[in-house]
Write an enzyme that holds these catalytic residues in place. Structure first.
Site, PDB file in Angstrom:
ATOM      1  N   GLY A 184      -2.406  11.090  11.825  1.00 41.94           N
ATOM      2  CA  GLY A 184      -2.896  12.144  10.918  1.00 41.94           C
ATOM      3  C   GLY A 184      -4.411  12.084  10.817  1.00 41.94           C
TER       4      GLY A 184
ATOM      5  N   GLY B 206      -5.615   8.349  11.262  1.00 39.11           N
ATOM      6  CA  GLY B 206      -5.293   7.938  12.632  1.00 39.11           C
ATOM      7  C   GLY B 206      -6.208   8.611  13.655  1.00 39.11           C
TER       8      GLY B 206
ATOM      9  N   ASP C 117       3.190   8.960  16.621  1.00 38.03           N
ATOM     10  CA  ASP C 117       3.431   9.806  15.450  1.00 38.03           C
ATOM     11  C   ASP C 117       4.515  10.828  15.808  1.00 38.03           C
ATOM     12  OD1 ASP C 117       3.238  11.805  13.351  1.00 38.03           O
ATOM     13  OD2 ASP C 117       1.244  11.035  12.900  1.00 38.03           O
TER      14      ASP C 117
ATOM     15  N   ARG D 293       7.342  10.277  -8.220  1.00 39.34           N
ATOM     16  CA  ARG D 293       6.712   9.091  -7.642  1.00 39.34           C
ATOM     17  C   ARG D 293       7.777   8.237  -6.928  1.00 39.34           C
ATOM     18  NH1 ARG D 293       6.451   4.088  -8.962  1.00 39.34           N
ATOM     19  NH2 ARG D 293       4.706   2.832  -8.216  1.00 39.34           N
TER      20      ARG D 293
ATOM     21  N   ASN E 269       8.467   6.912   1.685  1.00 40.60           N
ATOM     22  CA  ASN E 269       7.508   6.101   2.425  1.00 40.60           C
ATOM     23  C   ASN E 269       8.055   4.718   2.779  1.00 40.60           C
ATOM     24  OD1 ASN E 269       5.327   7.829   3.007  1.00 40.60           O
ATOM     25  ND2 ASN E 269       4.799   7.854   0.850  1.00 40.60           N
TER      26      ASN E 269
ATOM     27  N   ILE F 236      -2.826   0.495   6.206  1.00 44.99           N
ATOM     28  CA  ILE F 236      -3.653   1.324   5.307  1.00 44.99           C
ATOM     29  C   ILE F 236      -2.779   2.217   4.426  1.00 44.99           C
ATOM     30  CG2 ILE F 236      -5.455   3.100   5.246  1.00 44.99           C
ATOM     31  CD1 ILE F 236      -6.366   2.341   7.992  1.00 44.99           C
TER      32      ILE F 236
ATOM     33  N   ASN G 298      -0.437   4.239   1.971  1.00 47.71           N
ATOM     34  CA  ASN G 298      -0.199   4.095   0.526  1.00 47.71           C
ATOM     35  C   ASN G 298       1.244   4.400   0.164  1.00 47.71           C
ATOM     36  OD1 ASN G 298      -2.538   3.238  -0.841  1.00 47.71           O
ATOM     37  ND2 ASN G 298      -3.532   5.188  -0.348  1.00 47.71           N
TER      38      ASN G 298
ATOM     39  N   HIS H 183      -4.355  -2.246  -5.248  1.00 49.44           N
ATOM     40  CA  HIS H 183      -5.052  -1.003  -4.903  1.00 49.44           C
ATOM     41  C   HIS H 183      -4.510   0.104  -5.799  1.00 49.44           C
ATOM     42  CE1 HIS H 183      -7.252   1.856  -2.597  1.00 49.44           C
ATOM     43  NE2 HIS H 183      -6.199   2.432  -2.060  1.00 49.44           N
TER      44      HIS H 183
HETATM   45  N1  APR Z   1       6.040   6.860  12.160  1.00 46.95           N
HETATM   46  C1  APR Z   1       4.765   7.139  12.499  1.00 46.95           C
HETATM   47  N2  APR Z   1       4.023   8.081  11.875  1.00 46.95           N
HETATM   48  C2  APR Z   1       4.611   8.748  10.864  1.00 46.95           C
HETATM   49  C3  APR Z   1       5.938   8.505  10.452  1.00 46.95           C
HETATM   50  C4  APR Z   1       6.654   7.511  11.148  1.00 46.95           C
HETATM   51  N3  APR Z   1       7.909   7.208  10.817  1.00 46.95           N
HETATM   52  N4  APR Z   1       6.223   9.343   9.426  1.00 46.95           N
HETATM   53  C5  APR Z   1       5.116  10.076   9.182  1.00 46.95           C
HETATM   54  N5  APR Z   1       4.144   9.712  10.060  1.00 46.95           N
HETATM   55  C6  APR Z   1       2.813  10.279  10.221  1.00 46.95           C
HETATM   56  C7  APR Z   1       2.732  11.754   9.794  1.00 46.95           C
HETATM   57  O1  APR Z   1       3.332  12.594  10.758  1.00 46.95           O
HETATM   58  C8  APR Z   1       1.230  11.937   9.671  1.00 46.95           C
HETATM   59  O2  APR Z   1       0.656  12.494  10.833  1.00 46.95           O
HETATM   60  O3  APR Z   1       1.835   9.639   9.427  1.00 46.95           O
HETATM   61  C9  APR Z   1       0.694  10.518   9.433  1.00 46.95           C
HETATM   62  C10 APR Z   1      -0.046  10.375   8.123  1.00 46.95           C
HETATM   63  O4  APR Z   1      -1.205  11.126   8.240  1.00 46.95           O
HETATM   64  P1  APR Z   1      -1.794  12.064   7.077  1.00 46.95           P
HETATM   65  O5  APR Z   1      -0.677  12.692   6.317  1.00 46.95           O
HETATM   66  O6  APR Z   1      -2.831  12.933   7.711  1.00 46.95           O
HETATM   67  O7  APR Z   1      -2.469  11.012   6.098  1.00 46.95           O
HETATM   68  P2  APR Z   1      -3.865  10.262   6.252  1.00 46.95           P
HETATM   69  O8  APR Z   1      -4.907  11.004   5.505  1.00 46.95           O
HETATM   70  O9  APR Z   1      -4.093   9.898   7.661  1.00 46.95           O
HETATM   71  O10 APR Z   1      -3.544   8.959   5.396  1.00 46.95           O
HETATM   72  C11 APR Z   1      -2.564   8.054   5.844  1.00 46.95           C
HETATM   73  O11 APR Z   1      -3.367   6.255   4.466  1.00 46.95           O
HETATM   74  O12 APR Z   1      -4.984   6.200   2.792  1.00 46.95           O
HETATM   75  C12 APR Z   1      -3.623   6.290   3.082  1.00 46.95           C
HETATM   76  O13 APR Z   1      -2.786   7.587   1.232  1.00 46.95           O
HETATM   77  C13 APR Z   1      -3.058   7.608   2.611  1.00 46.95           C
HETATM   78  O14 APR Z   1      -0.793   6.864   2.912  1.00 46.95           O
HETATM   79  C14 APR Z   1      -1.811   7.684   3.446  1.00 46.95           C
HETATM   80  C15 APR Z   1      -2.241   7.049   4.776  1.00 46.95           C
END
Ligand code: APR
Length: 336
Positions: free
Chosen positions: A11, A14, A34, A111, A118, A141, A143, A198
């Site tokens: 995301g 990443g 992903d 929540r 998650n 990383i 949350n 955190h």
């Molecule tokens: N395996 C791998 N990736 C996954 C899975 C999985 N089972 N399920 C979801 N994802 C991917 C989503 O498809 C998404 O692209 O995890 C990615 C998370 O990316 P974003 O939603 O863009 O979040 P981002 O801003 O990158 O933050 C990621 O870090 O700081 C923390 O709170 C934030 O928990 C969040 C994480």
């Protein structure tokens, strides 16, 4: 330079990680895993077919790879919708998760529902690591940070030096930035630690905050520092409120890379990380944010600080909040 770094979650964070690793030439190969976009079984079949062919991970890997000639970097990028892209990684950075956003009917998940989702994701991540790179050092990383690191540890039981969470480096960076801004000095001059969990209970350690080696109280008064410490605790939410589409993604990626570089270059750098404590700070068998020496083996040594009585109390309170989260996770994991 490592042979391979695996990124789980492609995301916002990443994506920044992948591009920075290519720019900084930290490994010969980067694997991005992903599953997005997810196939919605309620969608018409044509739309499901489109989603099956799309891949955020493969797309981002290709986008960055096509820029490599321009930045003259020979890093190899691979993406996958499953976990195959992370095979053989020596270092994993995990950002996999689902953010809190409105469902199609306009309601928000609670929540607990979000935590359960998650934790399911983290179960899958742990399995992906076990099958593809069981010996990797892991920086997580995603949350809620404390809950996810705890779950990865439960599922994988790695040596305690090989698993750590990234939160303190980001929170400390925020604290340092606010101090530098208020004191009107270079960010390079400010050093500080934010420890504990955190979340709202995190502990900005004022006694560790130095401006060019001089205690911060020489530069800022008590009220200003109190306001900065409160802002630090709420800094994540401040960015969420401003962005309107998600959470901070550049500063967390850079913070995790600070940890990754300490490992890759065997710097033995003291950084605040979420590490397993076995008696240090009076905490037994739990991951909490503390300063530690980070080197080629991951967490080489936890450093115990002489905290003031007030800071000790705040740390104890924060560790108590992490314990509560872990108990909640224990209960939830039995139901998943
Ligand atoms: N395996 C791998 N990736 C996954 C899975 C999985 N089972 N399920 C979801 N994802 C991917 C989503 O498809 C998404 O692209 O995890 C990615 C998370 O990316 P974003 O939603 O863009 O979040 P981002 O801003 O990158 O933050 C990621 O870090 O700081 C923390 O709170 C934030 O928990 C969040 C994480």
């Amino acid at each position: 330079m490592l042979n391979k770094i695996g990124l789980i979650g492609g995301g916002y964070i990443g994506g920044v990680l992948a591009q920075e690793i290519a720019m900084r030439r930290l490994s010969r190969e980067v694997g991005l895993a992903d599953p997005a976009p997810f196939v919605n079984p309620n969608d018409p079949p044509e739309r499901q077919d489109v989603a099956k062919k799309q891949s955020v991970a493969i797309g981002k890997a290709l986008d960055i790879a096509e820029g490599l000639p321009t930045i003259r970097s020979d890093v190899r990028l691979v993406g996958s919708k499953d976990y195959s892209a992370i095979a053989g990684s020596e270092l994993i950075i995990n950002t996999a998760g689902v953010p809190r956003k409105a469902r199609p009917d306009g309601t928000f998940p609670s929540r607990e529902e979000l935590l359960a989702t998650n934790l399911r994701v983290t179960n899958a991540v742990a399995e992906g690591i076990r099958q593809n790179c069981p010996d990797a050092i892991i920086i997580s990383i995603a949350n809620p940070l404390d809950a996810i690191v705890y779950t990865l540890n439960k599922r994988l039981s790695p040596p305690k030096n090989k698993l750590m969470g990234m939160a303190g480096q980001l929170d400390s960076g925020r604290y340092c930035y606010f101090v530098a801004d208020a004191a009107n000095v270079s960010v390079e001059n400010v050093n500080a630690l934010v420890l504990g969990g955190h979340g709202d209970t995190m502990v900005p350690v004022r006694s560790s905050c130095m401006v060019a080696g001089i205690p911060v109280s020489k530069f800022l008064d008590d009220d200003t520092l109190k306001a900065i410490e409160t802002r630090t605790r709420k800094a994540g939410g401040e960015v969420v409120g401003l962005l309107g589409f998600g959470s901070a993604f550049v500063s967390p990626a850079w913070a995790a890379l600070e940890m990754a570089e300490a490992i890759i270059l065997d710097k033995r750098k003291i950084l605040p990380v979420c590490a397993m404590l076995e008696g240090e700070y009076g905490v037994e068998g739990m991951f909490v944010g503390v300063p530690a020496i980070i080197g080629k083996n991951g967490v080489e040594q936890v450093i115990e600080l002489d905290l003031t009585d007030e800071e000790k109390e705040a740390f104890k309170h924060s560790a108590g909040a992490v314990r509560k989260t872990c108990d909640e996770v224990d209960e939830m994991l039995t139901k998943l």
